[in-house]
Scaffold this active site. Structure first.
Site, PDB file in Angstrom:
ATOM      1  CD  GLU A  91      -2.762  -1.354   2.421  1.00  0.00           C
ATOM      2  OE1 GLU A  91      -2.655  -0.506   3.331  1.00  0.00           O
ATOM      3  OE2 GLU A  91      -3.568  -2.295   2.456  1.00  0.00           O
ATOM      4  CD  GLU A 123      -4.749  -7.691   2.211  1.00  0.00           C
ATOM      5  OE1 GLU A 123      -5.605  -6.937   2.729  1.00  0.00           O
ATOM      6  OE2 GLU A 123      -3.532  -7.482   2.291  1.00  0.00           O
TER       7      GLU A 123
END
Ligand SMILES: *[C@@H]1O[C@H](CO)[C@@H](O)[C@H](O)[C@H]1NC(C)=O
Ligand SMILES: *[C@@H]1O[C@H](CO)[C@@H](O)[C@H](O)[C@H]1NC(C)=O
Ligand SMILES: *[C@@H]1O[C@H](CO)[C@@H](O)[C@H](O)[C@H]1NC(C)=O
Length: 343
Positions: free
Chosen positions: A152, A254
């Protein structure tokens, strides 16, 4: 990441309305579909789920008896226990105990481990980063078959954190020093549909890292979606083919689909089933996409709880009481190459 932010920017509205069958019986390890075997039968490396060994899930026998079956899950990712806060709680002080626990459980239950993750955006000072990356890769070694090196690092406007390329370089050097084969990934959310973040992954992260050296093997697509906003198969195929064109592998890392309001309505469950179906469908169609990971498989242990997410939740394929949702049927069907009967 906040779920609200993610939902706000995801762009595809879907049609709903098909009737939902009544929930099936409580899923046990004997009735839960053999997702890993189904995925492998179609040429994928694994189907997996995250686990958080610090949560009560590991004391829940019904839950763990499902998790344990390698026919169901052939890969796991530690939800939290390998993050920097756990592995280097104080600068220069390392503690791999909890991550070791996850590795042991994975070994005992026949799973590969995607180790997650080495560097998050706040942790990019070069010296500290190099020490952390080298220590952690050396400690876990080939127990990790792949690794999220950087997590991220891209902002919503496409700008990105400095020093990412070095993180990959240090990671590759540490892997080479072990003479190991550990695949190195960049992992992020909201990179499933063409847009600013995808462009930045392509033009900034991948291009920069590849032009510095052979340091990156793949992209982890986090796949946190919702029952009303999720990518189409076409959008997913477009994005995946861009990553694949650059020679990279793809993992669905995820995967969960939150219902924007809970308890999840009948139409919410239909949208949720469609979202799971689309993501897995696109991966099954893409040779470079080699595996898929649920971000947990029971609502009780998923990170999106209604109390902390403005009422959104119910994001996995099983209700808290371990009965199956339409989404689980959709996942089984797509892995079998069938059309979706519950979408
Ligand atoms: C799951 O597997 C672990 C490791 O083999 C074992 O210790 C545990 O008892 C198993 N739990 C269940 C409920 O099957
Ligand atoms: C990148 O590393 C240099 C050297 O350690 C440091 O001065 C700089 O702040 C780092 N950049 C970021 C965004 O952390
Ligand atoms: C399990 O929970 C779901 C959602 O709360 C509910 O609809 C269902 O009736 C429950 N099933 C059983 C067998 O308790």
């Amino acid at each position: 990441m906040s779920l609200r932010k993610t939902l706000a920017v995801l762009a595809t509205l879907i049609a709903t309305g098909t009737a939902i069958p009544t929930p099936s019986q409580t899923e046990t390890s004997s009735s839960f579909p053999h997702l890993n075997e189904l995925a492998q039968a179609k040429g994928k490396l694994w189907f997996g789920s995250s686990i958080d060994t610090t949560s009560d899930s590991v004391k829940d026998d019904t839950y763990i008896s499902i998790f344990n079956q390698s026919a169901i899950f052939g890969q796991t990712t530690p939800g939290n226990t390998m993050k920097w806060d756990y592995t280097e709680p104080q600068n220069g002080v390392f503690d791999f105990t909890l991550g070791d626990e996850t590795i042991a459980l994975a070994k005992q239950t026949g799973k590969k481990v995607r180790c997650h993750h080495l560097v998050w955006t706040k942790e990019t000072l070069l010296g500290a980063m190099k020490t952390h990356i080298t220590k952690e890769i050396t400690h876990y070694g080939s127990n990790c078959y792949s690794r999220d090196v950087v997590n991220e690092a891209i902002n919503y406007d496409g700008s990105y954190t400095d020093n990412i390329t070095y993180a990959f370089q240090y990671a590759r050097e540490a892997v080479q020093a072990l003479n190991a084969d550990i695949k190195l990934f960049y992992n992020d959310y909201q990179i499933s549909q063409p847009g600013t973040k995808v462009t930045s992954v392509l033009n900034n992260i991948i291009t920069n890292v590849q032009s510095a050296g052979d340091y990156i093997d793949g992209i982890g697509m986090e796949s946190h979606h919702s029952d009303t906003f999720y990518p189409t198969v076409k959008e997913l195929n477009t994005v995946m083919s861009e990553y694949a064109k650059l020679g990279l592998g793809i993992h669905i890392t995820e995967l969960d689909v939150a219902c924007e309001s809970t308890p999840c309505s009948t139409s919410g469950q239909t949208g949720q089933a469609q979202a799971f179906y689309n993501v897995i469908h696109a991966c099954m169609e893409t040779a470079k996409c080699t595996g898929m990971t649920f971000w947990d498989f029971n609502d009780k242990y998923n990170w999106i709880q209604p109390s902390t997410n403005d009422g959104a939740g119910d994001a996995t394929v099983l209700w808290e009481n371990c009965t199956a949702k339409p989404a689980l049927t959709a996942v089984e069907e797509v892995l079998r190459g069938e059309s979706c009967s519950v979408c």
